[in-house]
Every structure is written in structure tokens, then in C-alpha cells.
Design a protein around this motif. Structure first.
Motif, PDB file in Angstrom:
ATOM      1  N   SER A  10       6.034   6.315   0.301  1.00  0.00           N
ATOM      2  CA  SER A  10       6.620   5.028  -0.056  1.00  0.00           C
ATOM      3  C   SER A  10       5.506   4.024  -0.288  1.00  0.00           C
ATOM      4  N   ILE A  11       5.852   2.919  -0.947  1.00  0.00           N
ATOM      5  CA  ILE A  11       4.911   1.811  -1.134  1.00  0.00           C
ATOM      6  C   ILE A  11       5.549   0.579  -0.528  1.00  0.00           C
TER       7      ILE A  11
ATOM      8  N   THR B 177      -2.089   4.769   5.373  1.00  0.00           N
ATOM      9  CA  THR B 177      -1.932   3.955   4.171  1.00  0.00           C
ATOM     10  C   THR B 177      -3.151   4.100   3.262  1.00  0.00           C
ATOM     11  N   VAL B 178      -2.904   3.929   1.971  1.00  0.00           N
ATOM     12  CA  VAL B 178      -3.963   3.980   0.971  1.00  0.00           C
ATOM     13  C   VAL B 178      -3.821   2.755   0.072  1.00  0.00           C
ATOM     14  N   SER B 179      -4.918   2.060  -0.166  1.00  0.00           N
ATOM     15  CA  SER B 179      -4.898   0.893  -1.036  1.00  0.00           C
ATOM     16  C   SER B 179      -4.718   1.322  -2.484  1.00  0.00           C
TER      17      SER B 179
ATOM     18  N   ARG C  16       0.844  -1.201   0.000  1.00  0.00           N
ATOM     19  CA  ARG C  16       0.000   0.000   0.000  1.00  0.00           C
ATOM     20  C   ARG C  16       0.877   1.247   0.000  1.00  0.00           C
ATOM     21  N   LEU C  17       0.263   2.353  -0.347  1.00  0.00           N
ATOM     22  CA  LEU C  17       0.943   3.642  -0.330  1.00  0.00           C
ATOM     23  C   LEU C  17       0.994   4.169   1.097  1.00  0.00           C
ATOM     24  N   TRP C  18       2.198   4.478   1.570  1.00  0.00           N
ATOM     25  CA  TRP C  18       2.390   5.056   2.908  1.00  0.00           C
ATOM     26  C   TRP C  18       2.460   6.574   2.771  1.00  0.00           C
ATOM     27  N   LEU C  19       1.703   7.272   3.611  1.00  0.00           N
ATOM     28  CA  LEU C  19       1.612   8.725   3.565  1.00  0.00           C
ATOM     29  C   LEU C  19       1.670   9.318   4.968  1.00  0.00           C
TER      30      LEU C  19
ATOM     31  N   VAL D 257       8.593   9.122   6.122  1.00  0.00           N
ATOM     32  CA  VAL D 257       7.216   9.289   5.643  1.00  0.00           C
ATOM     33  C   VAL D 257       6.390  10.046   6.679  1.00  0.00           C
ATOM     34  N   ALA D 258       6.485   9.635   7.928  1.00  0.00           N
ATOM     35  CA  ALA D 258       5.684  10.259   8.981  1.00  0.00           C
ATOM     36  C   ALA D 258       6.005  11.738   9.149  1.00  0.00           C
TER      37      ALA D 258
END
Length: 308
Positions: A239-240, A258-260, A168-171, A232-233
């Protein structure tokens, strides 16, 4: 009022499927039964476990934490139900090799459970890069390995997948892409990217970017998952990475969302490997069958649908 085993199963199936309809199909029950079980569970826990979106169900922070506990509870119940099948007096030894990610995020809990189930089974662990593990298996330095099987392409090795963990996409918190209904790699391509390099993560990442005809804007390369988490935080990039290494907080206590990506990137597959066409020892059979019981029984297939 306590929650039930049924509610836990329905909650886990929904968390992994991301949709009530898909969970209901896996469980062979009605959508209303799943919805009611989750609502009852939220009432018992006095917290929201999911955020409902038009495209599916997304775990809240409380939901992610409870999912970890739910896995443990269901695994303990399943283990108790299967105890009569274990040969606890089995005696033997096993040399097990594992890659960094497997050793850090997957294997320790299973080694502990195996030690409890088989007190006379000696397991010797070795952490090594994949290439060295493959060579060691062929030279009989190791009996079996637990590694990222999606990285292995060696016909001299027998592979058996255990789990498949979605990437997943980490944001960082409040990132604009969190409000995007369905971000794609083209949306992520404009963001500074934090590239994990350990266990061939960079090669795997670049492979699916190249297949999409795109390229990430890499700001930092690092072999540390914690460094990725922290950067990221703190808003240094995105990142993925797979769910197996996800934790919602950085070491500084900052939130990671996270985003799917809905099938845009392949999952990270983890499995067992041993030398093909070689006699399999009773210890290897026991080790393999343990993971089959944990992840390939009818219930476990629901529990690990995001990881197989």
C-alpha cells in the motif's frame, strides 16, 4: 553522557530531509557538523539511527522510535520558551470538526496541550466526513475544522495548511522491492494492492495512479488503517500511505517497512478551515495561532518539513 538539543535538531532535520546535504542546507551549517552530531547521538544511545545509502539516509526501527521522542522533546522545549506569549487566562469556547484520520492520528495531543495552556477554553470536538464538515462550517455549526486540506476545493472556505505528510510505499519485511534502489509506480503496479478508503483515500490514490497512466491491482478495499497495516505486514499486498498513519508493527507484531517514492506521489496535506469572509472570533484566532506557533516558526518549519 547525555545528548544535546543541537543533536536532536540535526537528527530531526536529517530524518525529514532524508539526506545530510539537504539537512545541512536547511540548518545553514556544514554537512560535517550534521554527520558528527548524528554519530555522537548514536554513540550516546548505543544504537544505529540511520542506514546510510548512496541516495540518502533511511531511519532504522530504532531511529523511527527515537524520532517520535525527539519531536516530543523539542516541542516541549519550544513550548516552554513560548509560554510567556500565551494568554493562559483566555476564556471562550470553540466547536472543532475533524475527519477520521485527523481525529485518530493528529488532533488529540494538540487538544491536550491547548487544554493545559488555556484551562478556560472549552473545545467541543466533532468527527465527521469532509463533505459534512464543509456544510457545517458554512452553516455555522462548527467554528473551525482540522481536515485533509488537499481534499478541499471550496471557495467559500478559508484554508491554512499546517503539515504535509509524505506518502511512502508500505511493504512486509523482506519484500523484494526493499532492495530496489528507486521503485516507481510501474514497479508497484504488478503487486497486489491494499486500498484504504477512509477520508477519500481511494480517490486521492487513484488520482496519482491515473496521472502516471497506471492502475493498481486492488486486492482488498478497507476503511480500516489497522486492516491495511495487518494485511501488508502479513504479505497480502502493498500500500501507499502517509507517514502520519505509519506504525512499524501490525497488531500481530509483524513488521511493516517503508520505501520513499521520491516525489512520485503527492504528500497528504493537513490544515485548518473556516468560513471565508466571516468575522473570526478570538477563539478561532487563538486556535489558528497555536498551530502557527507549533508548525510555522523557524524551528518548527524544520521539524515539520515532511508534514507541511
Amino acid at each position: 553522557m547525555a545528548f544535546s538539543f543541537r543533536q536532536l535538531k540535526y537528527f530531526v532535520a536529517t530524518a525529514e530531509a532524508g539526506q545530510v546535504s539537504q539537512a545541512a542546507m536547511q540548518l545553514n551549517i556544514t554537512q560535517s557538523a550534521v554527520t558528527a552530531a548524528i554519530r555522537q547521538l548514536e554513540e550516546v544511545l548505543v544504537t544505529r539511527l540511520f542506514v546510510r545509502h548512496p541516495h540518502g539516509m533511511v531511519l532504522t526501527d530504532s531511529g523511527r522510535r527515537f524520532l517520535s521522542h525527539a519531536y516530543g522533546i523539542l516541542a516541549d522545549v519550544e513550548e516552554a520558551m513560548l509560554l510567556s506569549n500565551w494568554e493562559s487566562d483566555f476564556a471562550g469556547s470553540l466547536s472543532v470538526a475533524a475527519t477520521y484520520t485527523v481525529m485518530g492520528y493528529f488532533l488529540p495531543a494538540h487538544v491536550r496541550r491547548l487544554a493545559a495552556l488555556y484551562p478556560q477554553l472549552e473545545i467541543r470536538l466533532h468527527e465527521l466526513p469532509r463533505a459534512e464538515i464543509e456544510a457545517g462550517l458554512l452553516q455555522h455549526d462548527f467554528d473551525v475544522a482540522v481536515l485533509l486540506s488537499s481534499n478541499v476545493d471550496n471557495p467559500a472556505l478559508q484554508l491554512e495548511s499546517i503539515i504535509s505528510s509524505p506518502r511512502r510505499l508500505w511493504l512486509p519485511a523482506q519484500h523484494p522491492l526493499l532492495s530496489h534502489p528507486a521503485p516507481g509506480l510501474q514497479d508497484i503496479a504488478g503487486e497486489p494492492y491494499i486500498m484504504l478508503t477512509v477520508d477519500e483515500a481511494e480517490q486521492s490514490t487513484l488520482r496519482y495512479w491515473q496521472q502516471a497512466g497506471l492502475q493498481p491491482q486492488v486486492r482488498v478495499r478497507t476503511s480500516s488503517v489497522e486492516a491495511v497495516r495487518s494485511m501488508v505486514a502479513n504479505g497480502s499486498g502493498v500500500s501507499i500511505l502517509s507517514d502520519m498513519v505509519y506504525r512499524p508493527w501490525s497488531l500481530e507484531g509483524r513488521r511493516i517497512e517503508t520505501v520513499s517514492l521520491h516525489g512520485l506521489v503527492p504528500p497528504m496535506t493537513l490544515g485548518l478551515a473556516w468560513k471565508a469572509q466571516a468575522e473570526i472570533s478570538p477563539s478561532i484566532v487563538l486556535f489558528r495561532d497555536y498551530f502557527r506557533q507549533q508548525f510555522m516558526t523557524p524551528f518548527s518549519s524544520q521539524r515539520s518539513a515532511a508534514a507541511r
